[in-house]
Design a protein around this motif. Sequence first.
Motif, mmCIF file in Angstrom:
data_model
loop_
_atom_site.group_PDB
_atom_site.id
_atom_site.type_symbol
_atom_site.label_atom_id
_atom_site.label_comp_id
_atom_site.label_asym_id
_atom_site.label_seq_id
_atom_site.Cartn_x
_atom_site.Cartn_y
_atom_site.Cartn_z
ATOM 1 N N ASP A 70 1.060 -0.603 -0.032
ATOM 2 C CA ASP A 70 -0.329 0.133 0.351
ATOM 3 C C ASP A 70 0.790 1.170 0.443
ATOM 4 N N VAL A 71 0.481 1.741 -1.074
ATOM 5 C CA VAL A 71 1.142 3.757 -1.047
ATOM 6 C C VAL A 71 0.426 4.650 -0.874
ATOM 7 N N ALA A 72 1.116 5.535 -0.195
ATOM 8 C CA ALA A 72 0.203 6.638 0.194
ATOM 9 C C ALA A 72 1.638 8.174 0.794
ATOM 10 N N PHE A 73 0.529 8.975 0.273
ATOM 11 C CA PHE A 73 1.379 10.544 0.582
ATOM 12 C C PHE A 73 0.914 11.405 0.847
ATOM 13 N N THR A 74 2.278 12.105 1.937
ATOM 14 C CA THR A 74 1.480 13.376 2.350
ATOM 15 C C THR A 74 2.614 14.468 2.292
ATOM 16 N N CYS A 75 2.134 15.674 2.539
ATOM 17 C CA CYS A 75 2.572 17.173 1.748
ATOM 18 C C CYS A 75 3.080 17.604 2.945
ATOM 19 N N ILE A 76 3.944 17.710 2.927
ATOM 20 C CA ILE A 76 4.992 18.917 4.542
ATOM 21 C C ILE A 76 5.099 19.925 3.295
ATOM 22 N N SER A 77 4.984 21.392 4.327
ATOM 23 C CA SER A 77 5.904 22.810 3.632
ATOM 24 C C SER A 77 6.253 23.658 5.642
ATOM 25 N N HIS A 78 7.239 23.975 4.637
ATOM 26 C CA HIS A 78 7.946 25.605 5.740
ATOM 27 C C HIS A 78 6.745 26.696 5.635
ATOM 28 N N VAL A 79 5.992 26.918 4.850
ATOM 29 C CA VAL A 79 5.191 28.099 4.750
ATOM 30 C C VAL A 79 4.037 27.464 4.607
ATOM 31 N N PRO A 80 2.984 28.636 3.845
ATOM 32 C CA PRO A 80 1.609 27.949 3.897
ATOM 33 C C PRO A 80 1.446 26.966 2.705
ATOM 34 N N LEU A 81 0.050 26.760 2.149
ATOM 35 C CA LEU A 81 0.116 25.989 0.547
ATOM 36 C C LEU A 81 0.119 28.185 -0.287
ATOM 37 N N ALA A 82 -0.548 28.794 0.350
ATOM 38 C CA ALA A 82 -0.617 30.215 -1.208
ATOM 39 C C ALA A 82 0.696 30.158 -0.938
ATOM 40 N N SER A 83 1.965 29.881 -0.539
ATOM 41 C CA SER A 83 2.797 30.846 0.185
ATOM 42 C C SER A 83 4.159 30.486 -0.720
ATOM 43 N N ILE A 84 4.008 28.807 -1.265
ATOM 44 C CA ILE A 84 4.915 27.630 -2.019
ATOM 45 C C ILE A 84 5.521 28.135 -2.388
ATOM 46 N N GLU A 85 6.897 28.580 -3.054
ATOM 47 C CA GLU A 85 7.313 28.626 -3.594
ATOM 48 C C GLU A 85 8.161 27.363 -4.635
ATOM 49 N N THR A 86 8.415 26.114 -3.913
ATOM 50 C CA THR A 86 9.317 25.069 -5.077
ATOM 51 C C THR A 86 8.816 24.220 -3.885
#
Length: 274
Positions: A84-100
């Motif tokens: 079974d394969v599943a993924f999560t996104c983690i970020s330093h900044v809010p979704l609207a501020s993600i540059e890369t």
Amino acid sequence: MKKIAMLGPKNTYSEVAAKVYQNHTKTTYTFSYQKRIADVFEAMNTDTIGIIPIENTLEGYVQQHLDYLLEYPTYTITQELRLDVAFTCISHVPLASIETLYVQYATKNQCQKFIAKLDGVNLVVTDSNSQSYEAYLKDYSSAVIIPNHIYEEGMAPYDYVNITDESHNQTRFWIIESKERLDATYEDYKMAMVFTPRVDRPGLLLSIVEAFAKAEINLISIMSRPTKKAMGTYHFFIELECKLSQVSQIKTILKTLSTAMDVRLLGIFPDLSA
């Protein structure tokens, strides 16, 4: 001690699959982490087996990995397992501020709906999920998509859990060895093979399908891949299901078909997840 060569570094789904295989076989292996799938094949020998991802629920076959099986004809598929394969996104900044956004190439194809929401974000595709995570740690305006088995609550200021396009997502892995190994404790098997026409002609693929249909053998996949020798020339990869008692009959069919085309048996293998 025997080794398992796999796509590295640590914490890839290939490593998870290798651990599952190790537990299933009750055998202790040394893990050999490779940068590329081609390196997995290069690392294999009589004391080192390989484990490669070959198919995913969402993106189908990893076609380049099929090509490697042709480039290394001394190896054979001996077993398979599914994860079974599943993924999560983690970020330093809010979704609207993600540059890369850093994401591994196969992971990207399994999280398209989430990625589509990040309009204008610079997408950096990597060779492994671990490489994506390491790049993310150094880039404080970025986000990364990682496997759920790496994710821990609180590891990032922002997280978006279970972003895989479909909830019942699996990846199938093949165990590759230097010689055929039939385990009589299993009754149900799969066989993988490749047909390469010597001369293209109408009805060639039909002749293959009919040969198995007459023997009441169930073909579960047929796919063409370019031979890379001339435009418009193709190999036909075929997988089928069979009983152990039918293996000899199928080999006879392959011998008959080999009078009109090149035939290579890639492996006879049980599904350890069944």
